[in-house]
Structures are given as C-alpha cells and as structure tokens.
Design a protein around this motif. Structure first.
Motif, PDB file in Angstrom:
ATOM      1  N   ARG A 438       0.823  -1.207   0.000  1.00  9.75           N
ATOM      2  CA  ARG A 438       0.000   0.000   0.000  1.00  9.75           C
ATOM      3  C   ARG A 438       0.861   1.263   0.000  1.00  9.75           C
ATOM      4  O   ARG A 438       0.562   2.233  -0.691  1.00  9.75           O
ATOM      5  CB  ARG A 438      -0.941  -0.010   1.216  1.00  9.75           C
ATOM      6  CG  ARG A 438      -2.164  -0.879   0.997  1.00  9.75           C
ATOM      7  CD  ARG A 438      -3.080  -0.870   2.186  1.00  9.75           C
ATOM      8  NE  ARG A 438      -2.581  -1.758   3.235  1.00  9.75           N
ATOM      9  CZ  ARG A 438      -3.116  -1.842   4.454  1.00  9.75           C
ATOM     10  NH1 ARG A 438      -4.131  -1.080   4.783  1.00  9.75           N
ATOM     11  NH2 ARG A 438      -2.616  -2.677   5.351  1.00  9.75           N
ATOM     12  N   ILE A 439       1.950   1.233   0.787  1.00  8.51           N
ATOM     13  CA  ILE A 439       2.852   2.391   0.815  1.00  8.51           C
ATOM     14  C   ILE A 439       3.477   2.596  -0.563  1.00  8.51           C
ATOM     15  O   ILE A 439       3.551   3.717  -1.074  1.00  8.51           O
ATOM     16  CB  ILE A 439       3.959   2.186   1.875  1.00  8.51           C
ATOM     17  CG1 ILE A 439       3.349   2.147   3.276  1.00  8.51           C
ATOM     18  CG2 ILE A 439       4.995   3.306   1.787  1.00  8.51           C
ATOM     19  CD1 ILE A 439       4.315   1.689   4.354  1.00  8.51           C
ATOM     20  N   SER A 440       3.907   1.496  -1.166  1.00 10.72           N
ATOM     21  CA  SER A 440       4.519   1.583  -2.489  1.00 10.72           C
ATOM     22  C   SER A 440       3.540   2.153  -3.499  1.00 10.72           C
ATOM     23  O   SER A 440       3.883   3.022  -4.309  1.00 10.72           O
ATOM     24  CB  SER A 440       4.980   0.191  -2.939  1.00 10.72           C
ATOM     25  OG  SER A 440       5.433   0.214  -4.273  1.00 10.72           O
ATOM     26  N   LEU A 441       2.289   1.675  -3.448  1.00  7.69           N
ATOM     27  CA  LEU A 441       1.278   2.162  -4.383  1.00  7.69           C
ATOM     28  C   LEU A 441       0.991   3.646  -4.158  1.00  7.69           C
ATOM     29  O   LEU A 441       0.877   4.424  -5.110  1.00  7.69           O
ATOM     30  CB  LEU A 441      -0.008   1.352  -4.228  1.00  7.69           C
ATOM     31  CG  LEU A 441      -1.138   1.705  -5.202  1.00  7.69           C
ATOM     32  CD1 LEU A 441      -0.678   1.516  -6.642  1.00  7.69           C
ATOM     33  CD2 LEU A 441      -2.357   0.841  -4.918  1.00  7.69           C
ATOM     34  N   ALA A 442       0.905   4.050  -2.889  1.00  5.95           N
ATOM     35  CA  ALA A 442       0.658   5.462  -2.582  1.00  5.95           C
ATOM     36  C   ALA A 442       1.768   6.334  -3.150  1.00  5.95           C
ATOM     37  O   ALA A 442       1.515   7.386  -3.757  1.00  5.95           O
ATOM     38  CB  ALA A 442       0.556   5.644  -1.067  1.00  5.95           C
ATOM     39  N   ILE A 443       3.007   5.887  -2.991  1.00  4.35           N
ATOM     40  CA  ILE A 443       4.148   6.660  -3.499  1.00  4.35           C
ATOM     41  C   ILE A 443       4.124   6.713  -5.018  1.00  4.35           C
ATOM     42  O   ILE A 443       4.327   7.774  -5.627  1.00  4.35           O
ATOM     43  CB  ILE A 443       5.467   6.036  -2.984  1.00  4.35           C
ATOM     44  CG1 ILE A 443       5.585   6.212  -1.474  1.00  4.35           C
ATOM     45  CG2 ILE A 443       6.672   6.679  -3.687  1.00  4.35           C
ATOM     46  CD1 ILE A 443       6.758   5.461  -0.860  1.00  4.35           C
ATOM     47  N   LEU A 456       1.281   5.770 -18.503  1.00  6.47           N
ATOM     48  CA  LEU A 456       1.758   5.088 -17.300  1.00  6.47           C
ATOM     49  C   LEU A 456       1.201   3.672 -17.286  1.00  6.47           C
ATOM     50  O   LEU A 456       0.031   3.453 -17.616  1.00  6.47           O
ATOM     51  CB  LEU A 456       1.301   5.824 -16.029  1.00  6.47           C
ATOM     52  CG  LEU A 456       1.794   7.255 -15.851  1.00  6.47           C
ATOM     53  CD1 LEU A 456       1.019   7.929 -14.729  1.00  6.47           C
ATOM     54  CD2 LEU A 456       3.282   7.263 -15.536  1.00  6.47           C
ATOM     55  N   ILE A 457       2.032   2.715 -16.890  1.00  4.01           N
ATOM     56  CA  ILE A 457       1.604   1.322 -16.787  1.00  4.01           C
ATOM     57  C   ILE A 457       1.833   0.853 -15.355  1.00  4.01           C
ATOM     58  O   ILE A 457       2.936   1.010 -14.810  1.00  4.01           O
ATOM     59  CB  ILE A 457       2.368   0.418 -17.767  1.00  4.01           C
ATOM     60  CG1 ILE A 457       2.003   0.783 -19.210  1.00  4.01           C
ATOM     61  CG2 ILE A 457       2.061  -1.048 -17.502  1.00  4.01           C
ATOM     62  CD1 ILE A 457       2.727  -0.046 -20.246  1.00  4.01           C
ATOM     63  N   PHE A 458       0.795   0.281 -14.761  1.00  4.96           N
ATOM     64  CA  PHE A 458       0.898  -0.305 -13.424  1.00  4.96           C
ATOM     65  C   PHE A 458       0.675  -1.799 -13.573  1.00  4.96           C
ATOM     66  O   PHE A 458      -0.436  -2.251 -13.884  1.00  4.96           O
ATOM     67  CB  PHE A 458      -0.145   0.309 -12.479  1.00  4.96           C
ATOM     68  CG  PHE A 458       0.102   1.766 -12.180  1.00  4.96           C
ATOM     69  CD1 PHE A 458       0.885   2.143 -11.110  1.00  4.96           C
ATOM     70  CD2 PHE A 458      -0.434   2.754 -12.984  1.00  4.96           C
ATOM     71  CE1 PHE A 458       1.130   3.484 -10.830  1.00  4.96           C
ATOM     72  CE2 PHE A 458      -0.210   4.091 -12.720  1.00  4.96           C
ATOM     73  CZ  PHE A 458       0.576   4.458 -11.641  1.00  4.96           C
ATOM     74  N   ASP A 459       1.742  -2.570 -13.377  1.00  4.65           N
ATOM     75  CA  ASP A 459       1.697  -4.015 -13.599  1.00  4.65           C
ATOM     76  C   ASP A 459       1.534  -4.734 -12.262  1.00  4.65           C
ATOM     77  O   ASP A 459       2.502  -5.005 -11.544  1.00  4.65           O
ATOM     78  CB  ASP A 459       2.975  -4.475 -14.306  1.00  4.65           C
ATOM     79  CG  ASP A 459       2.927  -5.945 -14.683  1.00  4.65           C
ATOM     80  OD1 ASP A 459       1.851  -6.555 -14.553  1.00  4.65           O
ATOM     81  OD2 ASP A 459       3.965  -6.475 -15.113  1.00  4.65           O
ATOM     82  N   GLU A 460       0.265  -5.015 -11.892  1.00  7.68           N
ATOM     83  CA  GLU A 460      -0.071  -5.730 -10.666  1.00  7.68           C
ATOM     84  C   GLU A 460       0.569  -5.089  -9.428  1.00  7.68           C
ATOM     85  O   GLU A 460       1.088  -5.781  -8.553  1.00  7.68           O
ATOM     86  CB  GLU A 460       0.323  -7.208 -10.773  1.00  7.68           C
ATOM     87  CG  GLU A 460      -0.480  -7.944 -11.843  1.00  7.68           C
ATOM     88  CD  GLU A 460      -0.418  -9.460 -11.687  1.00  7.68           C
ATOM     89  OE1 GLU A 460      -0.261  -9.943 -10.567  1.00  7.68           O
ATOM     90  OE2 GLU A 460      -0.537 -10.139 -12.711  1.00  7.68           O
ATOM     91  N   VAL A 461       0.494  -3.760  -9.376  1.00  9.92           N
ATOM     92  CA  VAL A 461       1.026  -3.065  -8.201  1.00  9.92           C
ATOM     93  C   VAL A 461       0.071  -3.170  -7.020  1.00  9.92           C
ATOM     94  O   VAL A 461       0.395  -2.739  -5.907  1.00  9.92           O
ATOM     95  CB  VAL A 461       1.300  -1.580  -8.512  1.00  9.92           C
ATOM     96  CG1 VAL A 461       2.387  -1.438  -9.549  1.00  9.92           C
ATOM     97  CG2 VAL A 461       0.030  -0.868  -8.969  1.00  9.92           C
ATOM     98  N   ASP A 462      -1.127  -3.728  -7.255  1.00 15.58           N
ATOM     99  CA  ASP A 462      -2.117  -3.846  -6.182  1.00 15.58           C
ATOM    100  C   ASP A 462      -2.030  -5.190  -5.455  1.00 15.58           C
ATOM    101  O   ASP A 462      -2.940  -5.574  -4.712  1.00 15.58           O
ATOM    102  CB  ASP A 462      -3.531  -3.642  -6.732  1.00 15.58           C
ATOM    103  CG  ASP A 462      -3.811  -4.502  -7.969  1.00 15.58           C
ATOM    104  OD1 ASP A 462      -3.040  -5.449  -8.219  1.00 15.58           O
ATOM    105  OD2 ASP A 462      -4.794  -4.212  -8.676  1.00 15.58           O
TER     106      ASP A 462
END
Length: 554
Positions: A438-443, A456-462
């Motif tokens: 969660r911290i990583s995603l927030a940043i 921007l691409i988010f590859d399974e950051v959740d």
C-alpha cells in the motif's frame, strides 16, 4: 500516448493487435493466462533485454511494434527532431528477435542502436512493476524517486559537473604527489642529458652547415684546381678559350647580317651568350679568390663535426635531429617541474573546486528538502485513503554524508510510522508485506502525477491489497487516468471496474500449442468478468449485481 500495440510470435502469443485509448485501461484474466505478457512485449519494444527464448516455439522470429501519438509530448518530439527521426505526429517503435537471439531496433522505420531506443522509450511511457516495493527499500531508488518528482534536472547536472571538476583536479594533485619520487629520478636523468646538450649548444641547422663546410674544406685543393681549369677554358686560355671563340663567331655573324638582314638577330643572340660567359668567369674568379685553405678552420670543423656525431649516437638520434631532441628534453623537464609553488597552487585550485561543489550540493539539498516536505504530506494523505489512517510518512534528506558523489552530499531515507506512538523508522524495518504494497502504491500514484511521460503502466502493483482499500486504489488510478493514459494489470474487481475500458486475457490450446489472446470487453462482458473476479467459478445473481455496482460506480 500509446495508440497501438502489435505482437507477433512472442512467447505464447501468436498474434496480438491492441487498439488503446485515453483514460484508464484495465487488463484482467485468469491466473496463468499471461496478463502481463503484453506489458513484457512492450518492455521489449522500449529497449528491454532480448533473448532467443522469447521467440514462439517453431517460429523464425519475434516482432513487436508500438505506435505512440506525440500530441503534447514535447520532450519526445524534440528528441526525435534532434536525431533526425521525426515523422509526423506519430512515433512507431519496432523490435525484432530471431530464434538465434539476434535483435534489431527501429524508430519510424530507421534502424537505431538499443541505447537510443531505451532513451526514447523513457520519454514515451513509464512502467511501474509489481516488484516496485522491493526497489522502494533501496536508498538510491528512494533518492531517484524524489529527484524525479522534484524535476530539478539543472541542479543535478550542475552538481554532477562540479563534482567531476573537483575530482579531476584532486586526482591530478594526488597523481603528482604519488609520482614525485619517480619524477625526481627522471628529472635528474634529463638534467644530465640536457647539461651535455647545453654545453654542445647546437644550432637548429648547424649540422647540415657543418657537413657542407667540412665537405668544402676537405676538397679545397681539388675545387681550386678545377675552378682554375674552368676559368682558362672559358676566358683566360692563351691559345684558345670559349670567350675568344664566341667573339670571333660573333664578328663573322655581324658580317653575314650586313649581307642578309634575315641574320640580323643572330649577333644579338650570340652577344647574350658572351655576356653569360663573362658573368660565369667573374663568379668563378670570385669563388677561386675566396677559397681559403685554413688548417685551423679545418681542424675546428672536423672536431665539431665529430663531437656532434658522437653525442647524436649517444642519444640514439640522427645528427640532424639533435637540435629538436634537445628542445624535446627541455619540454619534458618543464612538464616534470613539480615545484612546491605549483603543488600549492594546484591544492588551492582543488579547494576552490570543492567549495564550488559544496555550493551546488547545498542548492540541491534545499530543493530536495522542499519537495520532500510536499511529498510527505501528499503520500501520508494517500496512505490514509488506503486504510492506513494513523500512518505517517517522512522523507529524511540528510546532507551530512561524508562521501561526496555526483548526486551531492545527501542521503535519502523513506521513513514511516504505521501506528500511533511508533517512532519513524526506515520502511523496510516496520512495514509488513501488505503495508509495504500500500505504501509503495501510494508513493507511485503520487509521484506518477509529476512524470512527464503521457502514458503510465501499473503491472499488478495492487498485490497484497483487498476489500475497501482496493476500491480506493481503483479510484486513485482512475483519477490519474483523467489526466494521462493509464494501463493497469490487476486481479482485483474493484480496480478493474474503475477502468474506462477493460481488456481480457485468455489462454487456450490449439493443435497442441498454447496461445494467449487478448480482446476488449463490452459493458455486458465486463460485468461477467468482474463477477468472475468476485466469485470465482460460482457466479450468482448476487455476484452479478455486485459486479454491476462496481462498473456503475466507475
């Protein structure tokens, strides 16, 4: 933004054609279907590492191409112009890999080195991978994220240049000090050699002149006798000489010219020859009178000539090169002249350059500190939204680093406190796996808002996030998609339902070969896919209703 992606014979993909839009696009599919395979292929097109194993089994080569629209992307447009690769408002990147592992890269149809493809790729799209939280624990990555958010490229450049100037001067000073003993021994040898050459004091063309004079003095007798013989034949012979013969001939020509005017010019022509004979005789007479058989001069020339030859052999050069050799040795000893005054002057220069570095490093420190405070507030708020209501985030920018670097004197540490009363500590020491995600995603979400790239691409950051927090993540990414193109690979229905559009990845076997396919879902298909993500294989009316709510909420 990324408008089209074409993938052929990549891993388990035979053929894939994707048309992409603005806003937030989510990518879902069953576990193991290859949801990230399009992202992997795109990474290859952006300059990622190529391997022969990427080529689909039984095929000759892999080919991946990505078309980007350059609207409002000034950095990429300027780069293409500077490299003579601009071709309208679209940019097409293409990469091929043969089954032998050979790779080629193209930009707008022109072959380019991989380094250029990587540089351009960074201006077109930014990929946040599912393992970003592992990178987040590294101090150098934390500083890079802060600098990227701050965008102080000129400060970074000035600090790097000042550091390099200081280190270069400092290395020069150290090298001079380390080589002082060696230089001293070399200098003593040069001084001995130069002393001998100074005593000789040979002129620039002296050897050639000595050689000519030695030859002339050695043959003075022969020169005199031969010269006298020539004078007699030309002018002074008692019985016959060239001048007398020409004069008689000229007298005859004058008589002939009186009889026939066609011969009038002949006496004049012969008269010129008589003048040349007389001048030649005069020159020979002067030369003969100047011949001086001086034994003392002969002895001096022979001695000087022999000495030059001897010293030239000693220095292993040709005699005619001795003067230049002397000058070269003088230049060498001057270069080795490392006096205390010069060392002191260089030490002062090193100190001046170090102080200049400190000034630029301090400016960089102040900029980092200012943007760190801004990020502290924004990331803390983002963490609160991600069900970490009591958490606090802080970026510590410490400029007491005793090891200067091209990045200045700062050390950057991301600190967090996840519970009330808990002291601020480095992320890696206090955050659990779920909290770290969660911290990583927030940043990433906060810092992505300052990234210049339009995609921007988010590859399974959740990964590690679920429940109400997942819904917040989805809304965060959708909000981000309002201002830039966002592609998100996810397994969460709450995130998938927030997309402006959704792609589905499926894997099937045809003729004994596994193949991954991807296609866009319409609204009805999206409801079915969200229901699958919510309920797995058991899809009920309740899960369908819940799926509709997720989609409507988006």
């Amino acid at each position: 933004m990324l408008a089209h992606l074409s993938v052929n014979n990549f891993a388990i993909v035979k053929s894939l054609q994707l048309e992409l839009s603005k806003g937030m696009t989510t990518i879902t599919g069953e576990t193991g279907a290859g949801k990230s395979i399009a992202i992997d292929a795109l990474g290859l097109c952006l300059g990622g590492r190529a391997e022969a194993g990427m080529v689909r089994q039984g095929e000759e080569k892999t080919e991946v191409s990505a078309a980007f629209l350059l609207d409002n992307n000034l950095h990429a447009t300027r780069w293409l112009e500077d490299n003579d690769l601009l071709d309208g408002s679209e940019c097409i990147l293409r990469r091929t890999i043969t089954k032998e592992g050979r790779s080629r890269a193209f930009v707008n149809g022109s072959p380019v080195p991989l380094s250029q493809l990587k540089t351009l790729g960074q201006l077109l799209i930014n990929i946040h991978g599912q393992h970003a939280h592992h990178q987040l624990m590294k101090s150098d990555h934390q500083m890079a994220m802060l600098d990227q958010y701050a965008g102080h490229l000129n400060l970074l450049k000035n600090t790097r240049n000042a550091y390099q100037a200081w280190r270069q001067a400092d290395n020069t000073l150290k090298q001079l000090k380390e080589n002082s003993q060696q230089n001293l021994a070399q200098k003593q040898l040069l001084e001995y050699q130069i002393k001998e050459l100074n005593e000789l004091s040979i002129g620039e063309n002296e050897f050639e002149e000595l050689e000519q004079e030695h030859k002339r003095l050695s043959n003075s007798g022969e020169l005199a006798s031969t010269c006298q013989q020539a004078i007699e034949l030309i002018y002074e012979g008692e019985e016959v000489n060239a001048l007398g013969i020409l004069q008689s001939a000229n007298h005859s020509l004058i008589q002939l010219a009186e009889l026939d005017e066609k011969l009038a010019e002949l006496p004049n022509m012969l008269a010129e020859a008589i003048i040349q004979i007389e001048e030649t005789n005069s020159e020979l007479r002067n030369y003969l009178d100047a011949i001086d058989v001086d034994p003392a001069r002969m002895a001096f020339v022979e001695e000087r000539f022999s000495k030059v030859m001897s010293i030239a052999r000693k220095h292993h050069v040709m005699p005619e090169e001795l003067y230049q050799h002397h000058q070269d040795l003088l230049a060498q000893i001057e270069a080795l002249d490392c006096s205390d005054e010069k060392l002191d002057a260089l030490a002062l220069e090193v100190e001046d350059k170090y102080q200049a570095f400190l000034v630029t490093a301090e400016k960089l420190h102040k900029s980092r500190s200012r943007y760190a405070k801004e990020l502290n507030k924004l990331i803390s708020q983002s963490m609160h939204e991600l069900s970490m209501e009591k958490a606090k985030f802080c970026i510590d920018v410490d400029n007491q680093n005793t090891h200067p670097s091209p990045l200045g004197l700062d050390s950057v540490t991301f600190l967090v406190s996840t519970n009330p009363g808990q002291p601020m500590q480095p992320i890696a020491k206090v955050a659990s796996g779920g909290e770290l995600s969660r911290i990583s995603l927030a940043i990433q979400v906060i810092t992505a808002q300052k990234v210049d790239t339009p995609s921007l691409i988010f590859d399974e950051v959740d990964v590690g996030i679920s429940g109400p927090t997942a819904a917040v993540v989805g809304k965060m990414l959708r909000t981000l998609g309002e201002s830039t193109q966002v592609l998100c690979v996810t397994h969460l229905p709450q995130v998938a339902g927030c997309g402006h559009q959704q792609l589905f990845v499926a894997k099937q076997t045809k003729a004994g070969k596994t193949e991954t396919q991807m296609h866009q879902l319409d609204d009805q298909q999206r409801v079915s896919e969200l229901a699958r993500l919510l309920g797995g294989s058991q899809i009920t009316d309740s899960t369908l209703a819940n799926a509709k709510e997720l989609l409507i909420a988006a």
